[in-house]
Write a protein that holds these residues in place. Structure first.
Motif, mmCIF file in Angstrom:
data_model
loop_
_atom_site.group_PDB
_atom_site.id
_atom_site.type_symbol
_atom_site.label_atom_id
_atom_site.label_comp_id
_atom_site.label_asym_id
_atom_site.label_seq_id
_atom_site.Cartn_x
_atom_site.Cartn_y
_atom_site.Cartn_z
ATOM 1 N N UNK A 180 0.765 -1.213 0.157
ATOM 2 C CA UNK A 180 0.041 0.001 0.022
ATOM 3 C C UNK A 180 0.908 1.235 0.004
ATOM 4 N N UNK A 181 1.831 1.401 0.872
ATOM 5 C CA UNK A 181 2.971 2.447 0.925
ATOM 6 C C UNK A 181 3.412 2.550 -0.441
ATOM 7 N N UNK A 182 3.848 1.480 -0.965
ATOM 8 C CA UNK A 182 4.617 1.516 -2.470
ATOM 9 C C UNK A 182 3.587 2.155 -3.247
ATOM 10 N N UNK A 183 2.561 1.698 -3.566
ATOM 11 C CA UNK A 183 1.539 2.304 -4.504
ATOM 12 C C UNK A 183 1.263 3.993 -4.113
ATOM 13 N N UNK A 184 1.039 4.216 -3.082
ATOM 14 C CA UNK A 184 0.895 5.466 -2.554
ATOM 15 C C UNK A 184 1.975 6.490 -2.748
ATOM 16 N N UNK A 185 3.242 6.002 -2.462
ATOM 17 C CA UNK A 185 4.401 6.629 -2.647
ATOM 18 C C UNK A 185 4.620 7.141 -4.035
ATOM 19 N N UNK A 186 4.168 6.220 -5.096
ATOM 20 C CA UNK A 186 4.177 6.130 -6.381
ATOM 21 C C UNK A 186 3.430 7.665 -7.028
ATOM 22 N N UNK A 187 2.634 8.288 -6.248
ATOM 23 C CA UNK A 187 1.918 9.518 -6.558
ATOM 24 C C UNK A 187 2.494 10.646 -6.442
ATOM 25 N N UNK A 188 3.707 10.705 -5.724
ATOM 26 C CA UNK A 188 4.557 11.813 -5.279
ATOM 27 C C UNK A 188 5.869 11.726 -5.699
ATOM 28 N N UNK A 189 6.680 12.506 -5.253
ATOM 29 C CA UNK A 189 8.298 12.339 -4.962
ATOM 30 C C UNK A 189 8.791 12.217 -3.553
ATOM 31 N N UNK A 190 9.802 11.705 -3.473
ATOM 32 C CA UNK A 190 10.460 11.462 -2.294
ATOM 33 C C UNK A 190 10.493 12.439 -1.256
ATOM 34 N N UNK A 191 10.691 13.688 -1.997
ATOM 35 C CA UNK A 191 10.799 15.033 -0.991
ATOM 36 C C UNK A 191 9.440 15.372 -0.675
ATOM 37 N N UNK A 192 8.209 14.730 -1.225
ATOM 38 C CA UNK A 192 6.933 15.340 -1.025
ATOM 39 C C UNK A 192 6.482 14.556 0.089
ATOM 40 N N UNK A 193 7.079 13.312 0.616
ATOM 41 C CA UNK A 193 6.487 12.589 1.706
ATOM 42 C C UNK A 193 6.845 13.288 3.003
ATOM 43 N N UNK A 194 5.645 13.426 3.686
ATOM 44 C CA UNK A 194 5.775 13.874 5.058
ATOM 45 C C UNK A 194 5.806 12.831 6.178
ATOM 46 N N UNK A 195 4.936 11.880 5.850
ATOM 47 C CA UNK A 195 4.627 10.834 7.108
ATOM 48 C C UNK A 195 4.091 9.485 6.398
ATOM 49 N N UNK A 196 4.439 8.528 6.760
ATOM 50 C CA UNK A 196 4.099 7.056 6.336
ATOM 51 C C UNK A 196 3.221 6.633 7.794
ATOM 52 N N UNK A 197 1.821 6.335 7.318
ATOM 53 C CA UNK A 197 1.004 5.801 8.400
ATOM 54 C C UNK A 197 0.590 4.323 7.968
ATOM 55 N N UNK A 198 0.971 3.465 9.079
ATOM 56 C CA UNK A 198 1.012 2.051 8.818
ATOM 57 C C UNK A 198 -0.368 1.714 9.546
ATOM 58 N N UNK A 199 -1.528 1.021 8.889
ATOM 59 C CA UNK A 199 -2.623 0.663 9.586
ATOM 60 C C UNK A 199 -2.447 -0.815 10.253
#
Length: 420
Positions: A180-199
């Motif tokens: 899930x994180x892999x697919x969501x990260x694909x929608x932005x760049x690494x620098x755009x990521x503020x937080x990963x939320x694991x359910x």
């Protein structure tokens, strides 16, 4: 750790299609008779134009199923970790194959899965349970294969070893949360990521107090509300150790600091994880609970596999809940953050002690609360590893052996005291 833009490329990078193949992909399935393996084979059999399995490995406890899989997939080789399972496997293969049909090559022993992981193929799916998956993980990476990784333990106990060998984009995670994180990260760049939320589903004991957990049985712990998994992973979900391991895994896969990885309880298990971006938006990846979706991502990326898993029926009303994690009742995530930050052999000690304690719990030798109590004590006794030395496979194995032995001693001591 510095800012993400200054960090090395993450192990799991959806923006990089590692050696993409447009034709049919040859796949080696490790752990073929387990939960991940059987679902992967179902996916392959439904998509013969996309995938071909060339080899299978298993522990050796279900040789009849392994032989059936080999015959249905017409693989070139099968492997079992238990050498004493070879006679039964030969007999099972003989019963499956017709007269005159060529049988697959048989490999056996502790190195057999690693040999298959290095064999000619496009993708290796590592669905082995436990840290014994480390050697096959390293073998696949060294051979240059795309690694569809369901065996989180190999990354956790051997993080520096894996990072040293893996090329950017070579690992595609198969855990539902990390897919899930892999697919969501694909929608932005690494620098755009503020937080990963694991359910986390919260397991079967969500909402209970520590006192209420004192008398739970293995049967209670194995009754997971949303997922059908193997016994070790299911108990890990009940203690939330599984979520702690996934936090360490997220740190290693995506090169995100621990303070920017959050765990939230989501009982329905529809949202598998989320990525919060710097503009305040959050992207969630959601499907009904079914591991064939993440497996399809692992085997097919960057291409989608049509109808890999069921989709939602949006004409039916449903409620999705999110709750904060109760860190007092479930201290496993906090302890995992601690050992992940220590690095070196600390995660291996945490994981090995937990595996030993889960076995003791399932066999009735340790109470449920004793699992984390014992793991915490073993981690504390291990102390802080020497960060100045380079981690080796021998270091990992030695640390695991000590942790298993010490956890076993403490579990036996707890049992004796309870009976006194």
């Amino acid at each position: 750790m510095g800012a993400m833009s200054d960090s090395p490329a993450p192990l799991a990078d959806p923006h990089i299609a590692f050696d993409p193949a447009e034709g049919r992909r040859d796949v080696v399935v490790l752990g073929s008779t387990g939960s991940i393996g059987t679902q992967a084979i179902d996916l392959v059999l439904r998509n013969p134009d996309r995938f071909r399995v060339t080899a299978l490995s298993a522990a050796g406890g279900r040789v009849a199923l392994l032989a059936e899989q080999a015959r249905r997939l017409r693989v070139a080789a099968v492997a079992v970790a238990r050498e004493d399972a070879v006679p039964a496997l030969k007999e099972a293969l003989g019963a499956e194959y017709g007269p005159g049909e060529a049988l697959p090559e048989i490999l056996a022993g502790p190195d057999a899965a690693s040999d298959l992981a290095a064999s000619a193929c496009h993708t290796v799916l590592n669905g082995i349970t436990g840290s014994i998956g480390l050697a096959p993980t390293l073998a696949a990476l060294k051979a240059g294969r795309t690694l569809a990784l369901a065996n989180k333990e190999s990354l956790i106990v051997g993080g520096p070893l894996v990072k040293e060998l893996a090329a950017p984009g070579q690992i595609i995670p198969v855990d539902s949360e990390h897919a899930a994180l892999f697919q969501a990260v694909a929608c932005g760049t690494r620098a755009d990521v503020r937080k990963l939320v694991v359910t986390a589903s919260g397991g079967p004991f969500r909402g209970r107090t520590r006192a209420e957990l004192a008398e739970v049985t293995p049967k209670d712990a194995l009754a997971h509300p949303t997922w059908a998994m193997g016994p070790v992973i299911t108990v890990n979900s009940a203690t939330l150790v599984n979520k702690g391991l996934e936090v360490i895994e997220a740190h290693l896969l995506y090169d995100i600091p621990f303070e920017r990885i959050e765990v939230v309880v989501h009982p329905q298990s529809y949202v598998h994880s989320m990525v919060e971006f710097t503009d305040g938006s959050t992207l969630a990846q959601a499907t009904p609970p079914d591991m064939r979706g993440p497996i399809a991502v692992g085997l097919g990326w960057p291409r989608r596999v049509p109808d890999a898993a069921p989709a939602f029926d949006w004409t039916t009303a449903s409620t999705w809940e999110f709750h904060p994690l109760d860190t007092e009742v479930f201290p496993s995530v906090g302890l995992a953050r601690h050992v992940g930050a220590l690095g070196s052999t600390a995660p291996a000690v945490f994981n090995a002690a937990n595996e030993e304690c889960v076995e003791a719990f399932l066999s009735g030798r340790l109470p449920f609360n004793g699992i984390m109590d014992t793991v915490t004590e073993v981690v504390a006794e291990h102390g802080e590893p020497d960060g100045g030395t380079r981690l080796t496979v021998a270091d990992v194995l030695e640390a695991e052996a000590w942790a298993r032995a010490r956890a076993g001693e403490l579990a036996r001591k707890a049992t004796a005291e309870a009976r006194a």
